[in-house]
Design a protein around this motif. Structure first.
Motif, mmCIF file in Angstrom:
data_model
loop_
_atom_site.group_PDB
_atom_site.id
_atom_site.type_symbol
_atom_site.label_atom_id
_atom_site.label_comp_id
_atom_site.label_asym_id
_atom_site.label_seq_id
_atom_site.Cartn_x
_atom_site.Cartn_y
_atom_site.Cartn_z
ATOM 1 N N ARG A 25 -35.146 -48.431 69.137
ATOM 2 C CA ARG A 25 -35.114 -47.298 70.546
ATOM 3 C C ARG A 25 -36.951 -47.499 70.233
ATOM 4 O O ARG A 25 -37.452 -47.543 69.334
ATOM 5 C CB ARG A 25 -35.048 -46.196 68.735
ATOM 6 N N PRO A 26 -37.548 -46.019 71.028
ATOM 7 C CA PRO A 26 -39.061 -45.872 71.140
ATOM 8 C C PRO A 26 -39.686 -45.845 69.801
ATOM 9 O O PRO A 26 -40.932 -46.759 69.950
ATOM 10 C CB PRO A 26 -38.991 -45.216 72.625
ATOM 11 N N ASN A 27 -39.341 -44.602 69.194
ATOM 12 C CA ASN A 27 -39.742 -44.402 67.915
ATOM 13 C C ASN A 27 -39.365 -45.474 66.572
ATOM 14 O O ASN A 27 -40.922 -45.855 66.249
ATOM 15 C CB ASN A 27 -38.959 -43.581 66.992
ATOM 16 N N ILE A 28 -39.373 -46.663 67.079
ATOM 17 C CA ILE A 28 -38.818 -47.711 66.456
ATOM 18 C C ILE A 28 -39.970 -48.749 66.760
ATOM 19 O O ILE A 28 -40.347 -49.752 66.338
ATOM 20 C CB ILE A 28 -37.937 -48.556 65.814
ATOM 21 N N LEU A 29 -39.943 -49.157 68.103
ATOM 22 C CA LEU A 29 -41.100 -49.911 68.820
ATOM 23 C C LEU A 29 -42.404 -49.489 68.159
ATOM 24 O O LEU A 29 -43.098 -50.288 67.804
ATOM 25 C CB LEU A 29 -40.483 -50.398 69.842
ATOM 26 N N HIS A 32 -45.463 -47.887 62.575
ATOM 27 C CA HIS A 32 -45.747 -48.379 61.849
ATOM 28 C C HIS A 32 -45.496 -48.956 60.800
ATOM 29 O O HIS A 32 -46.094 -47.249 60.125
ATOM 30 C CB HIS A 32 -47.253 -48.218 61.966
ATOM 31 N N PRO A 33 -45.097 -49.900 60.359
ATOM 32 C CA PRO A 33 -44.137 -49.767 58.827
ATOM 33 C C PRO A 33 -44.919 -49.411 57.351
ATOM 34 O O PRO A 33 -46.584 -49.610 57.349
ATOM 35 C CB PRO A 33 -43.815 -51.213 58.722
ATOM 36 N N TYR A 34 -44.848 -49.015 56.693
ATOM 37 C CA TYR A 34 -45.696 -48.361 55.424
ATOM 38 C C TYR A 34 -46.115 -49.834 55.136
ATOM 39 O O TYR A 34 -45.576 -50.876 55.083
ATOM 40 C CB TYR A 34 -45.210 -47.590 54.141
ATOM 41 N N ARG A 35 -47.767 -49.515 54.266
ATOM 42 C CA ARG A 35 -48.072 -50.835 54.108
ATOM 43 C C ARG A 35 -48.123 -50.957 52.608
ATOM 44 O O ARG A 35 -49.215 -49.752 51.980
ATOM 45 C CB ARG A 35 -49.267 -50.824 54.369
ATOM 46 N N CYS A 36 -47.566 -51.319 52.158
ATOM 47 C CA CYS A 36 -47.400 -51.658 49.854
ATOM 48 C C CYS A 36 -48.528 -52.498 50.220
ATOM 49 O O CYS A 36 -49.380 -53.289 50.798
ATOM 50 C CB CYS A 36 -46.006 -51.990 49.886
ATOM 51 N N ALA A 37 -49.038 -52.296 48.583
ATOM 52 C CA ALA A 37 -49.559 -52.933 47.974
ATOM 53 C C ALA A 37 -50.181 -54.429 48.149
ATOM 54 O O ALA A 37 -50.865 -55.449 49.139
ATOM 55 C CB ALA A 37 -50.222 -52.500 46.347
ATOM 56 N N MET A 123 -33.427 -37.236 54.974
ATOM 57 C CA MET A 123 -33.638 -36.649 56.695
ATOM 58 C C MET A 123 -32.279 -36.738 57.139
ATOM 59 O O MET A 123 -32.086 -36.122 58.070
ATOM 60 C CB MET A 123 -35.152 -37.432 56.507
ATOM 61 N N ARG A 124 -32.056 -38.069 56.182
ATOM 62 C CA ARG A 124 -30.391 -38.096 57.560
ATOM 63 C C ARG A 124 -29.222 -37.289 57.421
ATOM 64 O O ARG A 124 -28.339 -36.804 58.965
ATOM 65 C CB ARG A 124 -29.989 -39.561 57.173
ATOM 66 N N ALA A 148 -39.346 -40.500 58.512
ATOM 67 C CA ALA A 148 -39.380 -39.511 59.351
ATOM 68 C C ALA A 148 -39.791 -40.253 61.092
ATOM 69 O O ALA A 148 -38.632 -39.654 61.904
ATOM 70 C CB ALA A 148 -40.955 -38.550 59.598
ATOM 71 N N GLN A 149 -40.530 -40.370 61.095
ATOM 72 C CA GLN A 149 -40.403 -41.672 62.472
ATOM 73 C C GLN A 149 -38.971 -42.955 62.630
ATOM 74 O O GLN A 149 -38.626 -42.487 63.760
ATOM 75 C CB GLN A 149 -41.663 -42.881 62.985
ATOM 76 N N VAL A 150 -38.544 -42.983 61.167
ATOM 77 C CA VAL A 150 -37.452 -44.120 61.007
ATOM 78 C C VAL A 150 -36.074 -43.450 62.099
ATOM 79 O O VAL A 150 -35.582 -43.762 63.127
ATOM 80 C CB VAL A 150 -37.110 -44.889 59.769
ATOM 81 N N ASN A 151 -36.352 -42.102 61.633
ATOM 82 C CA ASN A 151 -34.891 -41.122 61.849
ATOM 83 C C ASN A 151 -35.510 -40.338 62.995
ATOM 84 O O ASN A 151 -34.504 -39.022 63.400
ATOM 85 C CB ASN A 151 -34.920 -40.264 60.663
ATOM 86 N N ASP A 152 -36.848 -40.726 63.681
ATOM 87 C CA ASP A 152 -37.100 -39.774 65.041
ATOM 88 C C ASP A 152 -37.326 -37.906 64.910
ATOM 89 O O ASP A 152 -36.467 -37.282 65.582
ATOM 90 C CB ASP A 152 -35.646 -40.134 66.340
ATOM 91 N N VAL A 153 -37.451 -37.359 63.602
ATOM 92 C CA VAL A 153 -38.267 -35.986 63.861
ATOM 93 C C VAL A 153 -39.428 -36.517 62.825
ATOM 94 O O VAL A 153 -40.053 -36.676 63.133
ATOM 95 C CB VAL A 153 -37.361 -35.837 62.054
ATOM 96 N N GLY A 154 -39.599 -34.330 63.894
ATOM 97 C CA GLY A 154 -40.980 -33.943 63.997
ATOM 98 C C GLY A 154 -41.901 -34.060 62.218
ATOM 99 O O GLY A 154 -40.959 -33.800 61.570
ATOM 100 N N VAL A 155 -43.620 -34.213 62.063
ATOM 101 C CA VAL A 155 -43.962 -33.798 60.839
ATOM 102 C C VAL A 155 -44.983 -33.108 61.172
ATOM 103 O O VAL A 155 -45.854 -33.208 62.269
ATOM 104 C CB VAL A 155 -44.203 -35.278 60.553
ATOM 105 N N VAL A 156 -44.958 -31.786 60.173
ATOM 106 C CA VAL A 156 -45.677 -30.926 60.434
ATOM 107 C C VAL A 156 -46.686 -31.250 58.986
ATOM 108 O O VAL A 156 -46.217 -30.763 57.722
ATOM 109 C CB VAL A 156 -44.789 -29.346 60.414
ATOM 110 N N LYS A 157 -47.534 -31.218 59.676
ATOM 111 C CA LYS A 157 -49.310 -31.320 57.431
ATOM 112 C C LYS A 157 -49.677 -29.965 57.960
ATOM 113 O O LYS A 157 -50.287 -28.811 58.793
ATOM 114 C CB LYS A 157 -50.092 -32.237 58.704
#
Length: 418
Positions: A25-29, A32-37, A123-124, A148-157
């Motif tokens: 899916r384009p949103n998965i491509l 940028h995954p969460y960058r952990c410590a 989210m799901r 949110a990006q994995v689930n293809d939903v928008g983010v309001v900040k």
């Protein structure tokens, strides 16, 4: 679009008609995954991931007055019917959590594989992909946006507000939710289904007032759920937990974890607390055996009365260490360490690194300090200078008394050269 983290390859692909980038899916491509410590550094004095520096709080069982050896503990784990699937409901764990958090019954408690599973499930089950959104309040925990990006939903900040000057305690103001701005965002976009509030915040370290949370729960135009992430709640002053709102509000969900105050980040046990209808929906949706038997075994022991007392004692020690760390950082002001940002309600401290001889936060100097500490001095903290309101900031987990002495000494030595 290339796959993030994978270098380009010129090797032939078999079969020639297959292209994985057309399957994903384009949103998965684009993710940028969460960058952990641990993606950056894994050795040294690790004060970058907000882990419990004093270790876990599980009280060791005693037989004939003797503490069992590590080998005996391993044998006990191996005897847990590991050839069988785990209990899918874990009523004893839920009962102990409900009692600890003042909830009436186990049907107010959901267990997940870390809080991240809870975030993803919410989210799901609540947000329709490509049509609906979540709202977050930066600076905040990065997994909300990643899920949110994995689930293809928008983010309001709606950024938190940092107000006030450094006070007697050395903190620079506090972060607070801009409730009116959140309401305006809801009015402008009725597709917002979830509001994520991190309290105490990461990286802000600031507890969100219950009055602000109530204001959003009571706001009639908002038809969704307010999710309050309380991973660090045991390090804050008592009385600030949103669990006290659960009996009154059906539209609140509180997330907690055994990773921080209990010192059990490795077992991956996250918790959702809410009224029974939402808990039941999450239970209906989760994988059937999501919490493993070894994890459940350790969680039961961690939630025993003896272990809870141990946890509370370690939290008390870390709270004292936090005050000493803040005072020690304040003593580095002549070298360009600014007043701690926000309020100190968690097990970490966020401080801006200033220009040499100046008063403005300096991202370049802060990043250089972060890299030098990790690569030359064996002390790993976290650079947070790219977060809103955190220009030039480093986040330092509160360590043991000895670790805090080392980090201050190494910071002083390094800042003198930068």
């Amino acid at each position: 679009m290339p796959i993030h983290g994978l270098p380009p390859s010129s090797a032939p692909i078999k079969p020639a008609h297959f292209d994985i980038e057309r399957v994903i899916r384009p949103n998965i491509l684009a993710l940028h995954p969460y960058r952990c410590a641990r993606d950056d550094y894994s050795e040294g004095i690790l004060l970058d991931a907000n882990e419990n520096a004093l270790g876990h709080s599980i009280a060791a069982p005693q037989a004939n007055g003797e503490t069992p050896s590590p080998e005996a503990e391993l044998d006990a784990t191996a005897d847990l019917d590991l050839h069988r699937y785990p209990d899918p409901s874990h009523p004893l764990i839920k009962s102990r959590i409900a009692e600890l958090r003042g909830l009436p019954s186990t049907d107010h408690v959901f267990l997940g594989v870390g809080s991240d599973e809870v975030i993803d499930l919410l989210m799901r089950v609540c947000v329709v992909p490509e049509r609906e959104k979540i709202l977050i309040t930066p600076p905040t925990y990065g997994m909300y946006a990643v899920c949110a990006q994995v689930n293809d939903v928008g983010v309001v900040k709606v950024n938190l507000e940092l107000s006030g000057d450094a006070g007697e305690g050395g903190e620079r103001g506090r972060f607070s939710v801009r409730v009116d701005e959140v309401k305006r965002a809801i009015d402008a976009d009725p597709t917002i289904k979830l509001i994520f509030l991190c309290s105490p915040g990461n990286p802000t370290g600031t507890l969100i007032s219950l009055s602000s949370i109530r204001a959003l729960l009571d706001y009639e135009p908002f038809k969704g759920i307010v999710v309050v992430d309380e991973a660090y709640i045991d390090f804050a002053e008592p009385g600030g937990s949103a669990t006290t709102l659960i009996s009154e509000y059906a539209n609140v969900c509180v997330m907690q974890t055994l990773s921080k105050s209990f010192g059990l980040a490795a077992i991956r046990l996250g918790i959702a607390l809410a009224q029974p209808p939402l808990i039941q929906v999450l239970s209906n949706t989760k994988a059937p055996y999501n919490v493993s038997t070894p994890t459940a075994h350790l969680a039961v022991r961690a939630l025993s009365p003896e272990s809870i007392k141990t946890m509370q004692a370690k939290v008390g020690e870390l709270t004292k260490n936090r005050a000493v760390l803040i005072a020690s950082l304040r003593a580095l002001a002549p070298l360009g360490v600014g007043a701690a940002v926000g309020r100190q309600d968690a097990n970490f401290v966020v401080v801006p690194i200033l220009q040499r001889g100046g008063s403005a936060p300096d991202n370049t100097r802060a990043h250089a300090l972060y890299k030098t500490l990790a690569e030359e001095e064996g002390v790993v903290v976290r650079f947070r200078g790219n977060e809103p309101g955190c220009l030039g900031c480093l986040r330092i987990t509160v360590g043991s008394e000895a670790e805090n002495v080392v980090v201050i000494d190494k910071m002083k030595k390094t800042l003198e050269k930068l």
